[in-house]
Scaffold this active site. Sequence first.
Site, PDB file in Angstrom:
ATOM      1  CD  GLU A 174      -2.888  -1.417   2.177  1.00  0.00           C
ATOM      2  OE1 GLU A 174      -4.022  -1.836   1.914  1.00  0.00           O
ATOM      3  OE2 GLU A 174      -2.519  -1.167   3.330  1.00  0.00           O
ATOM      4  N   PRO A 195       3.592   4.885   6.654  1.00  0.00           N
ATOM      5  CG  PRO A 195       3.492   6.092   8.628  1.00  0.00           C
ATOM      6  CD  PRO A 195       3.515   6.257   7.141  1.00  0.00           C
ATOM      7  CD  GLU A 511      -7.667   0.714   2.794  1.00  0.00           C
ATOM      8  OE1 GLU A 511      -8.474   0.457   3.668  1.00  0.00           O
ATOM      9  OE2 GLU A 511      -6.762  -0.070   2.448  1.00  0.00           O
TER      10      GLU A 511
HETATM   11  C1  NOJ Z   1      -8.520  -2.674   5.058  1.00  0.00           C
HETATM   12  C2  NOJ Z   1      -9.307  -2.801   3.803  1.00  0.00           C
HETATM   13  O1  NOJ Z   1      -8.548  -2.429   2.681  1.00  0.00           O
HETATM   14  C3  NOJ Z   1     -10.543  -1.976   3.945  1.00  0.00           C
HETATM   15  O2  NOJ Z   1     -11.264  -1.967   2.744  1.00  0.00           O
HETATM   16  C4  NOJ Z   1     -11.372  -2.529   5.081  1.00  0.00           C
HETATM   17  O3  NOJ Z   1     -12.475  -1.711   5.270  1.00  0.00           O
HETATM   18  C5  NOJ Z   1     -10.567  -2.561   6.372  1.00  0.00           C
HETATM   19  N1  NOJ Z   1      -9.310  -3.183   6.162  1.00  0.00           N
HETATM   20  C6  NOJ Z   1     -11.290  -3.310   7.460  1.00  0.00           C
HETATM   21  O4  NOJ Z   1     -11.377  -4.657   7.152  1.00  0.00           O
HETATM   22 CA    CA Z   2      -6.166  -2.086   2.472  1.00  0.00          CA
END
Ligand code: NOJ
Ligand code: CA
Length: 747
Positions: A174, A195, A511
């Site tokens: 990521e 991080p 995200e």
């Molecule tokens: C990381 C995932 O990429 C995200 O989509 C998810 O909401 C969270 N973890 C919680 O599982």
């Molecule tokens: Ca993720």
Amino acid sequence: MILWVAAALLLAISCGETVRSLDETLLTSPDGGLTLQFGLSGSGRPYYALKRGGEDVILPSGLGFDLTDGTSLKDGFAVVSVEKDSLDETWTPVWGEEDKIRNHYNEALVSLKDSLGNAMNIRFRLYDDGLGFRYEFPLENKLVYFNIREELTEFALTGDHTAWWVPGDYDSQEYNFKECRLSEISRYCEEMRIPNASQEGYSPWGVQTAIQMKTDAGLYLNIHEAAVLDYPAANLLYDPARKTFQIHLTPDAQGVKGRLQAPCKTPWRTMMVCPSATDVLASRLILNLNDPCVIEDVSWIHPVKYVGVWWEMITHKTKWSYTDDYPSVQLGVTDYAASTPHGKHGANNENVRRYIDFAAENGFDAVLVEGWNEGWEDWFGKKKDFVFDFLTPYPDFDLPALNAYAHQKGVRLVMHHETSSSTLNYERWMEKAYTLMNQYGYDAVKSGYVGFIIPYGERHNSQPTINHYHYAITEAAKHHIMVNAHEAVRPTGLCRTWPNMIGNESAMGTEFRARINPGHTAVLPFTRLQGGPMDYTPGIFEQDMSITAPGQEGKMHHTLCNQLGLYVTFYSPLQMAADLPENYERFPDAFQFIKDVAVDWDRSIYLQAEPRKVIVTARHPKLSTLNASAESLAKLPDGRKDVISGAARFVYALPEDAKSLKGATPHDVWYVGGVGGPEEQTVTFTLDFLKPGAQYEATVYADAPEADYETAPQAYTITRETVDASKQYTLRIARGGGFAISLREIL
Ligand code: NOJ
Ligand code: CA
């Protein structure tokens, strides 16, 4: 030939050995453009080299392994035999960017043996768009059980190419992509390592596969791997003095980089060689190197366009957890029903019904619900083995009733299994968890692997964890469940073999919000998406997090039209409209594109591309899979039988009065999407792919003249006009911008 000998002599000087030419040219690609050479050095080390049109692409590069017991598989070899073969087949993917894929290569299997009886074969496949090779260890062998200390495969490059890369890491992928010269990797490696809940770098010269490169002569090179099974994932280590990448495998908890038992084979090592960036996007090298589909009945696998009770947790508007009562929780012991809810639990009955209504009204197939199950209070950072059982809902999530409600409305719920990276615990519960899904009519699961892996000391990309991801896919297939795994290893084309692998995250997705640099999404299709679709979760219309979630900060680096373009430039049979319903309701005219766009295609045309700068893609929907989601829903006891409701995403192709594609003459439909990078630009392209003589209604969603990701991210224009195949568009793409066009034949 002269160059090869010169290179061999150079090698002789630098290594004190000579490379004997086994076969001046071992293989030629079907179109004659690429040539592969193979030979053994004086010490018996296998070497290969690759040329395009007589020019070096990969200089003589060493092959082989060091084993943990001190055995060297990098010298002392003699060639036992060379067998040649070729294939020219066309196969039909279950879903994909086109309905037919040509797999056309020339192959050589070089069998090697050393004086101790260690046998190692190397299978090379040369395509018009690149090279794949893997090591195979036959049964007749002194090597039976053996452990790898390091794989020594090299890629010796001809210059200080421009590269787009993310830092090498055993656990996380990521990261933003960096564009720089290969010689500058170590300068930027640490600052790129933002991080993460789990990460472990190994060198400032380490990068991950896939890495996209461009030579000064304008050739596009891409190093990746295909079919990573029962073997660690590969990173790369760059040696600036030799301008050479060497494979750097992910070690397991005991430092072993692969425990093998003959007969066995490694994943394919790949080098894509393309004269243009659009050819990289059109390449199917990675898929072609994977085995054909092994799932006999694929009728239950279908494309999915979905919304989710998700962005509200990501943005901290609501929470996955249910209560703040306890400093820690224990499943089966903690009495949630007796606790005081903190009142911010997103996955509550009323809110989930709101999303189901929104999905049904707008023609989505499914609603993902995260935070539905007990345990989230202890989810993050605890390194705890048993966090979830994947079975027990929180008191305010009525699993049977919500599924029935969804099905009657013509949509399904998508299951969520956050494993908290305890692969051990997930395997304990997996059978029961998948059985529960079957019982209530879930046919897709989003899984996740946040945090360090348990068993303790394992990595996300080590061999045991790779085996876990694969076990999840094959067990899910037995239950007719499609899988979208987040934080799992980057895919390497295995979706050809197991097409229930409809999504993966395995890169920095939406995200990460304000941490995503402009241009990131114009690199991913060159790198991460070469291995399979990405659940990038596009569609964020509100870039300002303080508006989505009052009290939060940060602004994302894209325009609204950039997000529309992603539905076309990113291929995935699983596409999310990730923003909150209330944010879509503010922009109904722009949201229309997300409602209309298809997610599975029979033709894709890459109109323009340059990594991190721009991608413009045109796609034609595959009508045969369009109703698949609705039809599978109609088979459920409580499922809505009226196929149109679950299939509204196809309405754009349907005549106004039709209820289903069956028997209707659909409008011919195309979608064009464009995404830009950090700089403003203008793109020009022609619609010459449209049916000759036909007229289409074009709806163009474009960055407004003042649009800019920093100053005016929501400034867009929508224009409608009648066009035909002669139409040429010149469109401005803002900084961080993009555009989308729907084209519908006028019947
Ligand atoms: C990381 C995932 O990429 C995200 O989509 C998810 O909401 C969270 N973890 C919680 O599982
Ligand atoms: Ca993720």
